[in-house]
Design a protein around this motif. Structure first.
Motif, short mmCIF file in Angstrom:
data_model
loop_
_atom_site.label_atom_id
_atom_site.label_comp_id
_atom_site.label_asym_id
_atom_site.label_seq_id
_atom_site.Cartn_x
_atom_site.Cartn_y
_atom_site.Cartn_z
N PRO A 1 84.14 51.94 58.17
CA PRO A 1 82.92 51.20 57.81
C PRO A 1 82.15 51.89 56.69
O PRO A 1 82.19 53.11 56.53
N PHE A 2 81.43 51.08 55.94
CA PHE A 2 80.68 51.58 54.79
C PHE A 2 79.67 52.65 55.20
O PHE A 2 79.47 53.64 54.50
N GLU A 3 79.02 52.46 56.38
CA GLU A 3 78.01 53.41 56.82
C GLU A 3 78.60 54.78 57.11
O GLU A 3 77.88 55.79 57.05
N LEU A 4 79.90 54.84 57.46
CA LEU A 4 80.54 56.12 57.80
C LEU A 4 81.36 56.68 56.64
O LEU A 4 81.91 57.77 56.77
N HIS A 5 81.47 55.95 55.55
CA HIS A 5 82.34 56.37 54.45
C HIS A 5 81.83 57.68 53.83
O HIS A 5 82.60 58.62 53.59
N GLU A 6 80.54 57.75 53.57
CA GLU A 6 79.97 58.96 52.97
C GLU A 6 80.10 60.15 53.91
O GLU A 6 80.39 61.27 53.48
N LEU A 7 79.87 59.91 55.22
CA LEU A 7 80.01 60.98 56.20
C LEU A 7 81.45 61.49 56.24
O LEU A 7 81.69 62.70 56.29
#
Length: 296
Positions: A228-234
């Protein structure tokens, strides 16, 4: 107490409870608005219906010759009320001080109160529609007005509509809501919990990679494809951290190897000289020279 609070310790449980609370609030607002809208619609329908009946009643009375002929024309008014058990009719004289005819027990019982309303001008052509509760507890919609017989003689009429059916419908609607809301809340909680569990499934990748990391194995990385986009940076930051740790451990291992290689020769020399010095009996001066050489 701990078992009761256990769902709150999981992120899925917290999301489910928050979603359920929001859903319950929305359902309550929608239910209340629906109740108000239904009540208003029923009242408007009842008002339109009783107004139409009053107009028809005035037309029928205009075709009856006089007040005296009302006794013989009762069947026409009875026909108006056939099939309408919720409608009740009372006819008064022009001054509204005397009852000429009533067409139901409820209208007969309510006639004294209607006479009082007429004489006190609480109901008139200017304000013809009122809600009224009968002594029996029945909710009634009352409309009163003036009608004329064929000879021009005027009369006062009171048409009462029993709204018990509307009240029963509203009470059943409210009862259905009371029964349906807990069931809907349960469905919302379960659905939100499964949705949260499904939405948090990508976090398992972090757990799997973190579990596989050790000092001998630092090659594990999180697959960012489909995350998911929200977890991509993490996930990207987590992979970068693992790469830096891997690089640091590699350099430390290489440094340890180089250090061991560099220390091997002088240690072997020290060990050899010491073993030679100890292989036979030597005087103090010879041992001092050996120690001094080792120090160098």
């Amino acid at each position: 107490m701990i078992a009761t609070l256990a769902p709150l310790r999981t992120l899925a449980g917290r999301i489910a409870l928050a979603a359920a609370a929001l859903g319950l609030g929305v359902m309550l607002v929608v239910s209340v608005l629906g109740y108000i809208a239904l009540s208003r619609e029923l009242k408007l329908r009842a008002t339109d219906d009783i107004e139409a009946k009053r107009a028809l009643l005035q037309h029928i009375l205009s075709e009856i010759p006089s007040t005296a002929a009302l006794t013989y024309g009762r069947h026409r008014l009875d026909d108006l009320l056939i099939g309408h058990r919720d409608l009740h009719l009372a006819v008064f004289d022009a001054s509204g001080s005397k009852v000429i005819a009533t067409f139901s027990p409820l209208a007969r019982d309510a006639s004294p109160l209607m006479l009082e309303a007429l004489t006190s001008s609480r109901l008139s052509d200017e304000s013809p529609m009122r809600e009224w509760t009968a002594p029996s507890g029945q909710r009634l919609l009352v409309t009163m007005g003036t009608a004329r017989f064929a000879n021009g003689e005027s009369t006062q009429i009171a048409l009462l509509q029993d709204r018990q059916a509307d009240s029963l419908l509203l009470s059943r609607y409210a009862r259905a809501l009371v029964i349906a809301l807990p069931l809907a809340l349960l469905i919302a909680v379960v659905g939100a919990w499964f949705t949260a569990r499904s939405g948090l499934r990508p976090l398992r990748r972090f757990i799997e990679v973190a579990s596989s990391i050790s000092s001998q194995s630092l090659a594990g990385r999180i697959d960012v494809v489909g995350i998911p986009f929200e977890l991509h940076e993490l996930a990207t930051s987590f992979n970068s951290m693992l790469a830096r740790i891997d690089e640091g451990v590699t350099r430390l291992t290489q440094f340890s190897g180089d250090l061991a290689h560099e220390m091997r020769t002088p240690i072997a020399t020290l060990l050899g000289r010491t073993q030679v010095a100890l292989s036979q009996i030597r005087d103090v001066e010879s041992l001092r020279d050996t120690l001094a050489s080792n120090v160098e």
